[in-house]
Design an enzyme around this catalytic site. Structure first.
Site, PDB file in Angstrom:
ATOM      1  N   ASP A  96       0.845  -1.186   0.000  1.00 48.75           N
ATOM      2  CA  ASP A  96       0.000   0.000   0.000  1.00 48.75           C
ATOM      3  C   ASP A  96       0.887   1.246   0.000  1.00 48.75           C
ATOM      4  O   ASP A  96       1.627   1.490   0.954  1.00 48.75           O
ATOM      5  CB  ASP A  96      -0.856  -0.044   1.284  1.00 48.75           C
ATOM      6  N   ASP A 196      -2.838   4.607  -2.458  1.00 44.62           N
ATOM      7  CA  ASP A 196      -3.805   5.256  -1.576  1.00 44.62           C
ATOM      8  C   ASP A 196      -4.238   6.619  -2.143  1.00 44.62           C
ATOM      9  O   ASP A 196      -3.375   7.396  -2.583  1.00 44.62           O
ATOM     10  CB  ASP A 196      -3.103   5.456  -0.218  1.00 44.62           C
ATOM     11  N   GLU A 246      -6.741   3.824  -5.467  1.00 48.25           N
ATOM     12  CA  GLU A 246      -7.927   4.203  -4.704  1.00 48.25           C
ATOM     13  C   GLU A 246      -8.330   5.601  -5.152  1.00 48.25           C
ATOM     14  O   GLU A 246      -7.547   6.541  -5.025  1.00 48.25           O
ATOM     15  CB  GLU A 246      -7.636   4.202  -3.204  1.00 48.25           C
ATOM     16  N   HIS A 320     -10.932  -1.613   5.058  1.00 43.96           N
ATOM     17  CA  HIS A 320     -10.681  -1.158   6.429  1.00 43.96           C
ATOM     18  C   HIS A 320     -11.325   0.189   6.728  1.00 43.96           C
ATOM     19  O   HIS A 320     -11.179   0.701   7.831  1.00 43.96           O
ATOM     20  CB  HIS A 320      -9.171  -1.082   6.642  1.00 43.96           C
ATOM     21  N   ASP A 321     -11.969   0.813   5.741  1.00 47.46           N
ATOM     22  CA  ASP A 321     -12.628   2.106   5.951  1.00 47.46           C
ATOM     23  C   ASP A 321     -14.147   1.990   5.930  1.00 47.46           C
ATOM     24  O   ASP A 321     -14.843   2.994   6.104  1.00 47.46           O
ATOM     25  CB  ASP A 321     -12.242   3.095   4.832  1.00 47.46           C
TER      26      ASP A 321
HETATM   27  C1  GLC Z   1      -7.368   6.062   2.346  1.00 47.07           C
HETATM   28  C2  GLC Z   1      -7.177   4.951   3.341  1.00 47.07           C
HETATM   29  C3  GLC Z   1      -7.631   5.426   4.685  1.00 47.07           C
HETATM   30  C4  GLC Z   1      -6.776   6.602   5.073  1.00 47.07           C
HETATM   31  C5  GLC Z   1      -6.781   7.690   3.998  1.00 47.07           C
HETATM   32  C6  GLC Z   1      -5.678   8.656   4.203  1.00 47.07           C
HETATM   33  O1  GLC Z   1      -8.689   6.420   2.169  1.00 47.07           O
HETATM   34  O2  GLC Z   1      -7.853   3.809   2.897  1.00 47.07           O
HETATM   35  O3  GLC Z   1      -7.588   4.423   5.661  1.00 47.07           O
HETATM   36  O4  GLC Z   1      -7.247   7.152   6.276  1.00 47.07           O
HETATM   37  O5  GLC Z   1      -6.590   7.158   2.716  1.00 47.07           O
HETATM   38  O6  GLC Z   1      -4.443   8.065   3.940  1.00 47.07           O
END
Ligand code: GLC
Length: 547
Positions: A96, A196, A246, A320-321
């Site tokens: 990641d 990310d 993402e 995880h979010d």
């Molecule tokens: C992404 C991650 C999340 C994190 C955010 C900032 O959305 O999945 O867990 O808090 O980025 O890095």
């Protein structure tokens, strides 16, 4: 090149997966210990969320050193062992890469604070008086997106927590640093990467107030985003690797461009529109029951739009979010098993690469915490404060967190039904989910009708029926509320999927006349009732036919 279309990725949040040394926090050796479980599931890659040195303000998404292992998770030798052991089992690791921001504890930021111009240019600093942030942009975790540094007389941008400073991708030196991070991990044998919030890295040249929103329209899929991604991929030879970006608040057009193979950008994208159908007015902190019609429309738009444009989706319900899907779109009480299986079937047979988040394959539910002290997530804790300060009743805030908190997915992985779920012999850093200890690996491995067995079958089917990875897709039953149905087609074969997302019985007329099709799967583990009027689906029944 690895054909990512017939792969399945299993996401591990190491902090909550398996604690090998009894300190209450999951670690890399814990992951290595459980590799056989992942191999038995059939997943091809493990996406490991960040294990890099970090103050853990945002559970590792605040990275202080991209090329090391936080002692809390183990050592570099543990990481190398995990890589070796995974490879022996034919499982790849996907790391990641948190490249939009670093922790303010990162050496670069500390040097910036110490006055080094070179490192100030790594971030987005703006001059200004202490009482007036450069713009009115809001942090995604609440409050202003700018923080004032009195010693420098400057503000810095942080789209997330105040300890997560946004990097300045317009600076070529920053882009080189990021390429070096990828090269470092490639040198260790890593071949797959997740990026990310990568569509936020390109900020505009000038910063202006947002009179319509929180600022996101200025930096989401920003002005040089495709250029930056292409350069990163080109210079690190990532074109043949499995990569996923993402994409926060993105658009279909951008996702097609991010993933069209000829563009040299990414293999696939995560987009989130389908996970906002239970946000009232688009606000995560206002509850509403899922709008199933909207959910169906969004799947149709994205599935057919990405197919038409030659792009590729990452398919997911959980990470995880996100809260747990069985508690969110299923029924984690009476129809726990059936709804968890239906949700899996509906997603895995669409066009794209499926991601399974640890415990989803067991039907793990939301946490059902009832005290604010049980929460750990910075976003949950911030919003508890923001919502109660706005005058909202404390009980109502707790109800919102019970549905929306990211901690719902961060409770310990349930290996067995002992009090700490077999996650740790110590005191877990976050409590075990208070619902359904029966959702555990030990029990489900022995049960051919378990949710786990169903996920294993779904993964095997992808490997045996090319139509799942390669077929086109067309949606059916568009005007039947609560039903999501589609048909895949490849070389004369057809795969039809029909899912009932409600707790009511529904008859789907569209299906009549397809008697010759063979049942592939059913979330009730028996054929659905086919009548002259159509196919009769019981609550949360999902089924798939092949012909
Ligand atoms: C992404 C991650 C999340 C994190 C955010 C900032 O959305 O999945 O867990 O808090 O980025 O890095």
């Amino acid at each position: 090149m690895d054909d990512f279309r017939n792969k399945v990725v299993y996401q591990i949040y190491p902090k909550s997966f398996r604690d090998s040394n009894g300190d209450g926090v999951g670690d890399l050796r814990g992951v290595t210990e459980k590799l056989d479980y992942i191999r038995a599931l059939g997943a091809d890659y493990i996406w490991l969320t960040p294990f890099f040195p970090s103050p853990q303000r945002d559970n590792g998404y605040d990275v202080a050193d991209y090329c090391a292992v936080d002692p809390m998770f183990g050592t570099m030798a543990d990481m190398e062992e995990l890589l070796r052991e995974a490879e022996k089992r034919g499982v790849g690791l996907m790391l990641d890469m948190v490249f939009n921001h670093t922790s303010t504890a990162h050496r670069w930021f500390r040097l910036a604070l110490a006055g080094e111009k070179r490192y100030q240019d790594y971030y987005i600093f703006r001059d200004g008086p202490p009482d007036a942030p450069p713009t009115n942009w809001q942090s995604k975790f609440g409050g202003s997106a700018w923080e004032y540094v009195p010693g420098l007389g400057k503000w810095y941008l942080h789209l997330f927590d105040v300890t997560q400073a946004d990097l300045n991708w317009e600076n070529p030196a920053v882009r080189e640093e990021m390429k070096n991070v990828i090269r470092f991990w490639q040198g260790k044998g890593v071949r797959a990467f997740r990026f990310d919030v990568v569509n936020l890295i390109s900020k505009p040249d000038t910063f202006e107030n947002d009179m319509e929103g929180d600022g996101r329209r200025f930096y989401t899929d920003g002005p040089r985003i495709h250029e930056h991604i292409r350069e990163l991929v080109r210079d690190t030879g990532l074109a043949g690797a499995v990569t996923v970006g993402e994409m926060s608040s993105t658009s279909l057009d951008h996702c097609v461009r991010y993933t069209q193979p000829q563009n040299g950008e990414l293999s696939m994208t995560f987009s989130f529109h389908h996970l906002k159908v239970d946000y009232r007015n688009g606000d995560k902190w206002q509850l509403q029951p899922p709008d199933l019609t909207r959910l169906r429309e969004l799947f149709e738009t994205w599935q057919t739009g990405m197919a038409r444009g030659g792009g590729w989706n990452a398919l997911f319900w959980c990470n995880h979010d996100q809260p747990r899907v069985v508690s969110r779109f299923g029924d984690d009480g009476r129809y726990w098993k059936e709804s968890a299986k239906m949700l899996a079937l509906c997603l895995h047979l669409m066009r794209g690469t499926p991601y399974i988040y640890q415990g989803e394959e067991l039907g793990m539910t939301n946490a059902y915490f009832d005290r604010i002290e049980q929460y750990r997530d910075v976003e949950s804790v911030n919003y508890f404060r923001i919502l109660t300060a706005s005058g909202m009743d404390r009980r109502q805030v707790m109800e919102i967190l019970r549905a929306r908190s990211r901690d719902n997915s961060r409770t310990p992985m349930q290996w067995n039904d002992t009090p700490n779920a077999g996650f740790t012999s110590g005191t877990p850093w976050i409590g075990v989910s208070q619902r359904n200890p029966g959702a555990n690996a030990e029990a489900e491995e022995k049960d051919a009708s378990s949710i786990l067995s169903f996920y294993r079958r779904l993964i095997r089917l992808r490997k045996t029926h090319p139509i799942i990875a390669r077929g086109d897709i067309r949606f059916l039953c568009q005007d039947q509320p609560g039903v999501i149905a589609y048909r895949r087609a490849l070389d004369g074969a057809e795969l039809t999927v029909i899912c009932n997302f409600t707790a009511e019985e529904i008859t789907v007329p569209d299906f009549s006349g397809r008697g010759e099709a063979a049942l592939l799967l059913d979330s009730y583990e028996r054929p659905p009732l086919i009548q002259a009027s159509g196919i009769r689906l019981t609550p949360f029944e999902g089924c798939a036919f092949l012909q």
